[in-house]
Motif scaffolding. Structure first.
Motif, PDB file in Angstrom:
ATOM      1  N   LYS A  56       0.831  -1.208   0.000  1.00  0.00           N
ATOM      2  CA  LYS A  56       0.000   0.000   0.000  1.00  0.00           C
ATOM      3  C   LYS A  56       0.863   1.253   0.000  1.00  0.00           C
ATOM      4  O   LYS A  56       0.561   2.231  -0.703  1.00  0.00           O
ATOM      5  CB  LYS A  56      -0.921   0.013   1.223  1.00  0.00           C
ATOM      6  CG  LYS A  56      -2.116  -0.915   1.096  1.00  0.00           C
ATOM      7  CD  LYS A  56      -2.895  -1.105   2.370  1.00  0.00           C
ATOM      8  CE  LYS A  56      -3.331   0.121   3.100  1.00  0.00           C
ATOM      9  NZ  LYS A  56      -4.135  -0.191   4.309  1.00  0.00           N
ATOM     10  N   GLU A  57       1.936   1.228   0.773  1.00  0.00           N
ATOM     11  CA  GLU A  57       2.827   2.389   0.832  1.00  0.00           C
ATOM     12  C   GLU A  57       3.450   2.655  -0.538  1.00  0.00           C
ATOM     13  O   GLU A  57       3.454   3.796  -1.022  1.00  0.00           O
ATOM     14  CB  GLU A  57       3.915   2.141   1.874  1.00  0.00           C
ATOM     15  CG  GLU A  57       4.866   3.310   2.056  1.00  0.00           C
ATOM     16  CD  GLU A  57       5.940   3.040   3.088  1.00  0.00           C
ATOM     17  OE1 GLU A  57       6.557   4.017   3.531  1.00  0.00           O
ATOM     18  OE2 GLU A  57       6.163   1.861   3.450  1.00  0.00           O
ATOM     19  N   GLY A 107       0.790   3.830  -3.001  1.00  0.00           N
ATOM     20  CA  GLY A 107       0.430   5.210  -2.675  1.00  0.00           C
ATOM     21  C   GLY A 107       1.461   6.199  -3.200  1.00  0.00           C
ATOM     22  O   GLY A 107       1.113   7.240  -3.756  1.00  0.00           O
ATOM     23  N   GLY A 136       0.559   6.730   3.525  1.00  0.00           N
ATOM     24  CA  GLY A 136       0.625   6.857   4.980  1.00  0.00           C
ATOM     25  C   GLY A 136      -0.040   5.697   5.690  1.00  0.00           C
ATOM     26  O   GLY A 136       0.469   5.185   6.692  1.00  0.00           O
ATOM     27  N   SER A 137      -1.186   5.282   5.163  1.00  0.00           N
ATOM     28  CA  SER A 137      -1.896   4.141   5.744  1.00  0.00           C
ATOM     29  C   SER A 137      -1.060   2.874   5.646  1.00  0.00           C
ATOM     30  O   SER A 137      -0.965   2.087   6.599  1.00  0.00           O
ATOM     31  CB  SER A 137      -3.234   3.947   5.023  1.00  0.00           C
ATOM     32  OG  SER A 137      -3.853   2.755   5.449  1.00  0.00           O
ATOM     33  N   ASN A 147      -0.754   9.173  -3.996  1.00  0.00           N
ATOM     34  CA  ASN A 147      -1.843   9.133  -3.038  1.00  0.00           C
ATOM     35  C   ASN A 147      -1.218   9.043  -1.641  1.00  0.00           C
ATOM     36  O   ASN A 147      -0.908   7.963  -1.151  1.00  0.00           O
ATOM     37  CB  ASN A 147      -2.754   7.924  -3.318  1.00  0.00           C
ATOM     38  CG  ASN A 147      -3.949   7.850  -2.396  1.00  0.00           C
ATOM     39  OD1 ASN A 147      -3.936   8.386  -1.294  1.00  0.00           O
ATOM     40  ND2 ASN A 147      -4.980   7.154  -2.852  1.00  0.00           N
ATOM     41  N   GLN A 148      -1.028  10.217  -1.034  1.00  0.00           N
ATOM     42  CA  GLN A 148      -0.346  10.268   0.253  1.00  0.00           C
ATOM     43  C   GLN A 148      -1.126   9.580   1.367  1.00  0.00           C
ATOM     44  O   GLN A 148      -0.551   9.028   2.300  1.00  0.00           O
ATOM     45  CB  GLN A 148      -0.024  11.717   0.627  1.00  0.00           C
ATOM     46  CG  GLN A 148       0.983  12.361  -0.303  1.00  0.00           C
ATOM     47  CD  GLN A 148       2.272  11.553  -0.420  1.00  0.00           C
ATOM     48  OE1 GLN A 148       2.852  11.130   0.566  1.00  0.00           O
ATOM     49  NE2 GLN A 148       2.703  11.300  -1.660  1.00  0.00           N
ATOM     50  N   ARG A 149      -2.439   9.615   1.265  1.00  0.00           N
ATOM     51  CA  ARG A 149      -3.262   8.956   2.283  1.00  0.00           C
ATOM     52  C   ARG A 149      -3.010   7.444   2.263  1.00  0.00           C
ATOM     53  O   ARG A 149      -2.848   6.809   3.300  1.00  0.00           O
ATOM     54  CB  ARG A 149      -4.739   9.264   2.056  1.00  0.00           C
ATOM     55  CG  ARG A 149      -5.639   8.526   3.030  1.00  0.00           C
ATOM     56  CD  ARG A 149      -7.079   8.871   2.816  1.00  0.00           C
ATOM     57  NE  ARG A 149      -7.497   9.597   4.010  1.00  0.00           N
ATOM     58  CZ  ARG A 149      -8.592  10.294   4.121  1.00  0.00           C
ATOM     59  NH1 ARG A 149      -9.398  10.410   3.108  1.00  0.00           N
ATOM     60  NH2 ARG A 149      -8.897  10.883   5.241  1.00  0.00           N
ATOM     61  N   MET A 150      -2.976   6.854   1.072  1.00  0.00           N
ATOM     62  CA  MET A 150      -2.714   5.422   0.946  1.00  0.00           C
ATOM     63  C   MET A 150      -1.286   5.104   1.395  1.00  0.00           C
ATOM     64  O   MET A 150      -1.066   4.124   2.109  1.00  0.00           O
ATOM     65  CB  MET A 150      -2.919   4.933  -0.489  1.00  0.00           C
ATOM     66  CG  MET A 150      -2.670   3.431  -0.638  1.00  0.00           C
ATOM     67  SD  MET A 150      -2.768   2.850  -2.336  1.00  0.00           S
ATOM     68  CE  MET A 150      -4.518   2.956  -2.606  1.00  0.00           C
TER      69      MET A 150
END
Length: 98
Positions: A19-20, A23, A33-34, A28-31
């Motif tokens: 995911k990192e 992202g 970060g998650s 996609n910074q949210r992805m």
């Protein structure tokens, strides 16, 4: 830690890493970060397990050393050695309960 927990940590670390990277690749910074948070959480859980295992092993060693010192102190009629043995035995109990 059970085998299922180890598998879960390995899975979460791999998914978090994917995911990192995805992202970052898609901006996609949210992805990202998650994914980083998921990966880090799995790594922390693994390190916690390793620390528990290490502390338990040290505790067993201290219990053995303590029992040996107490027995030797009894045979030698040495209260100081018996006391050191009791202290090591107690330390081992604490370490094993971690």
């Amino acid at each position: 830690m059970s085998e299922n927990a180890k598998i879960s940590n390995t899975y979460n670390e791999a998914v978090g890493t994917a995911k990192e990277k995805l992202g970052h690749a898609t901006h996609n910074q949210r992805m990202a970060g998650s994914g980083a948070a998921q990966k880090t959480d799995a790594q922390i859980n693994q390190q916690h397990h390793k620390a528990q295992t290490h502390a338990h092993a040290q505790g067993v060693g201290n219990n053995i050393q303590g029992e040996t010192q107490k027995a030797a102190g009894t045979v030698a009629n040495d209260p100081s050695l018996r006391a050191r043995g009791q202290a090591n035995d107690n330390l081992g109990d604490v370490q094993r309960s971690y």
